[in-house]
Design a protein around this motif. Sequence first.
Motif, PDB file in Angstrom:
ATOM      1  N   GLU A   1       0.841  -1.197   0.000  1.00 13.68           N
ATOM      2  CA  GLU A   1       0.000   0.000   0.000  1.00 13.68           C
ATOM      3  C   GLU A   1       0.874   1.245   0.000  1.00 13.68           C
ATOM      4  OE1 GLU A   1      -3.169   0.307   2.840  1.00 13.68           O
ATOM      5  OE2 GLU A   1      -3.397  -1.872   2.995  1.00 13.68           O
ATOM      6  N   SER A   2       0.254   2.360  -0.316  1.00 13.14           N
ATOM      7  CA  SER A   2       0.932   3.643  -0.241  1.00 13.14           C
ATOM      8  C   SER A   2       1.071   4.067   1.224  1.00 13.14           C
ATOM      9  CB  SER A   2       0.138   4.718  -0.982  1.00 13.14           C
ATOM     10  OG  SER A   2       0.657   6.007  -0.674  1.00 13.14           O
ATOM     11  N   PRO A   3       2.255   4.566   1.604  1.00 14.46           N
ATOM     12  CA  PRO A   3       2.406   5.076   2.962  1.00 14.46           C
ATOM     13  C   PRO A   3       1.793   6.464   3.142  1.00 14.46           C
ATOM     14  CG  PRO A   3       4.433   5.382   1.760  1.00 14.46           C
ATOM     15  CD  PRO A   3       3.509   4.608   0.855  1.00 14.46           C
ATOM     16  N   LEU A   4       1.296   7.059   2.073  1.00 16.60           N
ATOM     17  CA  LEU A   4       0.785   8.431   2.135  1.00 16.60           C
ATOM     18  C   LEU A   4      -0.658   8.523   2.618  1.00 16.60           C
ATOM     19  CD1 LEU A   4       2.404   9.750  -1.171  1.00 16.60           C
ATOM     20  CD2 LEU A   4       3.268   9.944   1.185  1.00 16.60           C
ATOM     21  N   GLN A   5      -1.256   7.420   2.997  1.00 20.79           N
ATOM     22  CA  GLN A   5      -2.608   7.414   3.548  1.00 20.79           C
ATOM     23  C   GLN A   5      -2.576   7.920   4.991  1.00 20.79           C
ATOM     24  OE1 GLN A   5      -4.632   3.491   2.355  1.00 20.79           O
ATOM     25  NE2 GLN A   5      -2.425   3.062   2.233  1.00 20.79           N
TER      26      GLN A   5
ATOM     27  N   ARG B   1       0.170   7.115   7.885  1.00 23.84           N
ATOM     28  CA  ARG B   1       0.961   8.217   8.468  1.00 23.84           C
ATOM     29  C   ARG B   1       0.887   8.169  10.001  1.00 23.84           C
ATOM     30  NH1 ARG B   1       2.580  12.524   5.134  1.00 23.84           N
ATOM     31  NH2 ARG B   1       1.748  12.462   3.023  1.00 23.84           N
TER      32      ARG B   1
ATOM     33  N   GLU C   1       7.115  10.228   2.962  1.00 27.41           N
ATOM     34  CA  GLU C   1       7.405  10.655   1.588  1.00 27.41           C
ATOM     35  C   GLU C   1       8.544   9.829   0.993  1.00 27.41           C
ATOM     36  OE1 GLU C   1       4.939  13.496   3.511  1.00 27.41           O
ATOM     37  OE2 GLU C   1       6.903  12.800   4.173  1.00 27.41           O
TER      38      GLU C   1
ATOM     39  N   ALA D   1       7.429   6.462  -0.010  1.00 25.16           N
ATOM     40  CA  ALA D   1       6.611   6.444  -1.232  1.00 25.16           C
ATOM     41  C   ALA D   1       7.461   6.505  -2.498  1.00 25.16           C
ATOM     42  CB  ALA D   1       5.618   7.599  -1.200  1.00 25.16           C
ATOM     43  N   GLU D   2       8.781   6.593  -2.357  1.00 29.96           N
ATOM     44  CA  GLU D   2       9.657   6.653  -3.531  1.00 29.96           C
ATOM     45  C   GLU D   2       9.640   5.319  -4.275  1.00 29.96           C
ATOM     46  OE1 GLU D   2      13.455   7.954  -1.991  1.00 29.96           O
ATOM     47  OE2 GLU D   2      12.689   9.980  -1.612  1.00 29.96           O
TER      48      GLU D   2
ATOM     49  N   THR E   1       9.138  -0.403  -1.371  1.00 28.81           N
ATOM     50  CA  THR E   1       7.831  -1.057  -1.357  1.00 28.81           C
ATOM     51  C   THR E   1       7.414  -1.202   0.102  1.00 28.81           C
ATOM     52  OG1 THR E   1       8.355  -2.287  -3.367  1.00 28.81           O
ATOM     53  CG2 THR E   1       6.537  -3.130  -2.015  1.00 28.81           C
TER      54      THR E   1
END
Length: 154
Positions: free
Chosen positions: A8-12, A16, A41, A44-45, A49
């Motif tokens: 998943e994206s860590p930007l959720q 966070r 951030e 998310a690069e 993963t």
Amino acid sequence: MPVTLAIESPLQDDVRTLIAELNTVLLELSPPEACYHLTVEQMAEPAVTVWIARDGNAVIGCGALKRHSAEVGEVKRMFTRPDWQGQGIGRRILGEIEAVAEREGLETLVLETGDQHPAAWALYEKAGFARCGPVLDYPDSPYSVFYQKQLRAA
């Protein structure tokens, strides 16, 4: 409901919050200069993963693979919230990280953890990681413990 793992994206927002909780825990155990956090951030690069463990919709754990080269990957941001510790969630996340690293042909996984994290040491050692000297560009520090695992011959 069983605990699920997914990339998943860590930007959720809920992720966070989990990462902020992880940072608080780490800063209680090590001085700030000995904490080598990736920000959400940075997580998310493209070279990173992130796996998120959920109990239903609740975020309960995480871990990440950061690729440093075609040969070397790093295990980062391993954390399970206290109420879910001891249920094998960290082991499952680490297994996913290792499986992807092997599929991608990485030769070695490395990591840095703190000198006050015996549960982490046990997890890594049970998974076949061996203590070693400083890895990557980490300084040799009394607050750090380093591990590596050969996935395939160099």
